[in-house]
Design an enzyme around this catalytic site. Structure first.
Site, PDB file in Angstrom:
ATOM      1  N   ASN A  14       0.793  -1.189   0.153  1.00 39.45           N
ATOM      2  CA  ASN A  14      -0.056   0.019  -0.162  1.00 39.45           C
ATOM      3  C   ASN A  14       0.786   1.111  -0.142  1.00 39.45           C
ATOM      4  OD1 ASN A  14      -2.887  -0.824   0.263  1.00 39.45           O
ATOM      5  ND2 ASN A  14      -2.373  -1.732   1.989  1.00 39.45           N
ATOM      6  N   ASN A  15       2.174   1.060   0.062  1.00 42.42           N
ATOM      7  CA  ASN A  15       3.258   2.071   0.093  1.00 42.42           C
ATOM      8  C   ASN A  15       3.281   2.826  -1.323  1.00 42.42           C
ATOM      9  OD1 ASN A  15       5.458   3.663   0.122  1.00 42.42           O
ATOM     10  ND2 ASN A  15       6.152   2.639   1.999  1.00 42.42           N
ATOM     11  N   ASP A  74      10.024  -7.049   1.972  1.00 46.41           N
ATOM     12  CA  ASP A  74      10.102  -6.596   3.494  1.00 46.41           C
ATOM     13  C   ASP A  74      11.528  -5.972   3.527  1.00 46.41           C
ATOM     14  OD1 ASP A  74       8.913  -5.829   5.948  1.00 46.41           O
ATOM     15  OD2 ASP A  74       9.596  -7.489   6.865  1.00 46.41           O
ATOM     16  N   PHE A 154      12.387   8.017   1.017  1.00 46.21           N
ATOM     17  CA  PHE A 154      11.476   7.993   2.027  1.00 46.21           C
ATOM     18  C   PHE A 154      12.137   7.059   3.107  1.00 46.21           C
ATOM     19  CE2 PHE A 154      10.685   4.466  -0.621  1.00 46.21           C
ATOM     20  CZ  PHE A 154      10.258   3.601   0.415  1.00 46.21           C
ATOM     21  N   GLY A 155      11.277   6.957   4.278  1.00 41.93           N
ATOM     22  CA  GLY A 155      12.070   6.279   5.259  1.00 41.93           C
ATOM     23  C   GLY A 155      13.419   6.934   5.913  1.00 41.93           C
ATOM     24  N   TYR A 156      14.308   5.863   5.920  1.00 43.79           N
ATOM     25  CA  TYR A 156      15.632   6.426   6.428  1.00 43.79           C
ATOM     26  C   TYR A 156      16.500   7.035   5.526  1.00 43.79           C
ATOM     27  CZ  TYR A 156      13.967   3.594  10.585  1.00 43.79           C
ATOM     28  OH  TYR A 156      13.396   3.293  11.674  1.00 43.79           O
ATOM     29  N   HIS A 182      19.079  -1.297  -2.438  1.00 41.10           N
ATOM     30  CA  HIS A 182      18.712  -2.938  -1.941  1.00 41.10           C
ATOM     31  C   HIS A 182      17.349  -3.146  -2.610  1.00 41.10           C
ATOM     32  CE1 HIS A 182      17.185   0.859   0.486  1.00 41.10           C
ATOM     33  NE2 HIS A 182      15.953  -0.070   0.595  1.00 41.10           N
TER      34      HIS A 182
END
Length: 205
Positions: A14-15, A74, A154-156, A182
């Site tokens: 959903n991201n 993930d 986004f994220g880190y 990654h």
């Protein structure tokens, strides 16, 4: 233009940020369907403590309910000085509200005064719905910066500087990031597998 079913595949996320990164790597060879495209608005389960198990769980859930070939990833940030944390809990490091700024703030606080800032991003993708379940891994080595830099990604991304680069992932264009990231590495392995196997297998079903 009619797209054959054999070339449709669901990205079990959903991201929207992830979809934006994934689409240019896979299309136009395959049409990526998002969860909303197939009418799935469920919160996908992530109840395991490894990236591989979580990615498998998400893909298996979508395949069981919608019977379409799908893949799920993930991804975790592993920091050496924190014994591999936040790892599988990266998205909810600072709590279930999953706020990137809070996650980064907590990470930097936990690394305050720590000399070894080595870290890596790891992505595991699970592909389900073809002949066999397949896994694809991508790893990006780097280090954690003391101050967030950049507004992309986004994220880190704003505190992660890949080895060999003088800028963070958030200071790179999407094209630059996809070449080394990654997720980009894992997706490229997935694409290679799909190109070699997918069309034939899909029509065999």
């Amino acid at each position: 233009m009619e797209i054959r079913t054999g070339h449709q595949i669901v990205a079990a996320t959903n991201n929207q940020h992830k979809l934006t990164e994934i689409r240019p790597l896979i299309e136009p060879d395959f049409l990526i369907l998002s969860l909303s495209d197939i009418g799935c608005f469920d919160e996908l389960p992530e109840t395991h403590n490894t990236l591989k198990e979580n990615s498998h769980q998400k893909a298996a859930y979508v395949y069981a309910h919608y019977h379409l070939p799908c893949f799920a990833d993930d991804t975790g940030l592993e920091v050496d000085a924190l014994n591999g944390s936040p790892g599988v809990y990266s998205a909810r490091y600072a709590g279930e509200h999953r706020n990137s700024e809070d996650n980064i703030r907590l990470l930097l606080a936990n690394l305050s005064g720590v000399k070894n800032k080595n870290a890596r991003f790891k992505t595991i993708i699970t592909l389900i719905g073809l002949k066999e379940t397949k896994y694809f891994e991508g790893i990006l080595e780097g280090s954690i910066c003391e101050v967030p830099c950049g507004s992309q990604g986004f994220g880190y991304d704003s505190v992660f500087q890949p080895v060999g680069f003088h800028k963070t992932l958030a200071e790179m264009t999407l094209q630059e990031k996809n070449k080394i990231s990654h997720r980009g590495i894992a997706i490229q392995k997935l694409v290679g597998y799909l190109k070699n196997n997918f069309a034939a297998e899909a029509h065999a079903h």
